[in-house]
Design a protein around this motif. Structure first.
Motif, PDB file in Angstrom:
ATOM      1  N   UNK A  37       0.843  -1.194   0.000  1.00  0.00           N
ATOM      2  CA  UNK A  37       0.000   0.000   0.000  1.00  0.00           C
ATOM      3  C   UNK A  37       0.880   1.246   0.000  1.00  0.00           C
ATOM      4  N   UNK A  38       0.529   2.196  -0.870  1.00  0.00           N
ATOM      5  CA  UNK A  38       1.258   3.458  -0.968  1.00  0.00           C
ATOM      6  C   UNK A  38       2.390   3.444  -1.971  1.00  0.00           C
ATOM      7  N   UNK A  39       2.807   2.278  -2.429  1.00  0.00           N
ATOM      8  CA  UNK A  39       3.910   2.167  -3.380  1.00  0.00           C
ATOM      9  C   UNK A  39       3.408   2.311  -4.807  1.00  0.00           C
ATOM     10  N   UNK A  40       4.334   2.669  -5.696  1.00  0.00           N
ATOM     11  CA  UNK A  40       4.030   2.835  -7.125  1.00  0.00           C
ATOM     12  C   UNK A  40       4.726   1.735  -7.918  1.00  0.00           C
ATOM     13  N   UNK A  41       4.027   1.271  -8.978  1.00  0.00           N
ATOM     14  CA  UNK A  41       4.531   0.171  -9.797  1.00  0.00           C
ATOM     15  C   UNK A  41       4.174   0.399 -11.261  1.00  0.00           C
ATOM     16  N   UNK A  42       5.050  -0.099 -12.152  1.00  0.00           N
ATOM     17  CA  UNK A  42       4.687  -0.175 -13.563  1.00  0.00           C
ATOM     18  C   UNK A  42       4.078  -1.556 -13.801  1.00  0.00           C
ATOM     19  N   UNK A  43       2.980  -1.601 -14.553  1.00  0.00           N
ATOM     20  CA  UNK A  43       2.290  -2.857 -14.832  1.00  0.00           C
ATOM     21  C   UNK A  43       2.982  -3.582 -15.982  1.00  0.00           C
ATOM     22  N   UNK A  44       3.272  -4.877 -15.758  1.00  0.00           N
ATOM     23  CA  UNK A  44       3.865  -5.750 -16.766  1.00  0.00           C
ATOM     24  C   UNK A  44       2.874  -6.889 -16.989  1.00  0.00           C
ATOM     25  N   UNK A  45       2.555  -7.171 -18.248  1.00  0.00           N
ATOM     26  CA  UNK A  45       1.531  -8.170 -18.559  1.00  0.00           C
ATOM     27  C   UNK A  45       2.105  -9.244 -19.471  1.00  0.00           C
ATOM     28  N   UNK A  46       1.734 -10.493 -19.187  1.00  0.00           N
ATOM     29  CA  UNK A  46       2.006 -11.604 -20.086  1.00  0.00           C
ATOM     30  C   UNK A  46       0.653 -12.170 -20.484  1.00  0.00           C
TER      31      UNK A  46
END
Length: 187
Positions: A37-46
């Motif tokens: 919670x509170x963290x930022x992420x780039x979405x990676x999809x397979x």
């Protein structure tokens, strides 16, 4: 997130920063249940279904708001879209403008200006390019807007398509007094 349609991984922002600094760095991803919670992420999809079998970075940055939503009976992370990881400004899904294109347009438009920044904002249902720019107080904002808009149309065919296909001018000028960015940095 629909975990049965694709395999989701998330590239933590701190890993993204390290990977951008060092091209040999192998960034590690985390899975859905490892999000904080509170963290930022780039979405990676397979992709699971259809061909070809692909793994790709979307460029979309999310912030985790909660691990779940018990009041709604949802056991998936609650997230918000916070921007892009690649520094591009996406307008209406038609064009992705980068800093160089905007710099080139400013130079071609011959606009007298100080520092500037650009970001995507929403105007109702439309996405716009908000250009915060230091200009002299006696400047004609509409003339500046027209000049920059014309220069962007010349440099980016997809930007031109936003206006022609959606019948909108996505550029909004947010004039700032000269020295605004310096004052902000010193505050």
């Amino acid at each position: 997130f629909v975990p049965t349609s694709a395999y989701f991984e998330f590239l933590p922002e701190r890993e993204l920063i390290l990977a951008n600094r060092d091209p040999d760095y192998r960034a590690g991803t985390v899975l859905l249940d490892d999000l904080s919670v509170g963290e930022r992420y780039e979405v990676v999809i397979t992709s699971f279904y259809g061909m070809p079998f692909l793994r790709y970075r979307t460029g979309l940055m999310i912030r985790v708001l909660a691990k779940d939503s018990p009041s709604e009976g949802i056991k998936l992370p609650q997230v918000e879209l916070v921007g892009r990881s690649d520094g591009l400004i996406d307008l209406a899904g038609f064009t992705r403008l980068d800093e160089k294109t905007i710099w080139d347009a400013l130079n071609a438009a011959g606009v007298e200006h100080g520092e500037w920044m650009a970001r995507r904002e929403n105007r109702g249902e439309e996405s716009i390019l908000a250009l915060y720019i230091e200009i002299p107080g006696d400047s004609n904002v509409e003339t500046i807007k027209s000049s920059i808009h014309a220069a962007l149309r010349q440099r980016d065919g997809d930007y031109r398509d936003v206006e022609e296909l959606l019948e909108i001018n996505p550029l909004e000028i947010r004039p700032l007094k000269p020295g605004t960015f310096d004052a902000y940095r010193q505050a």
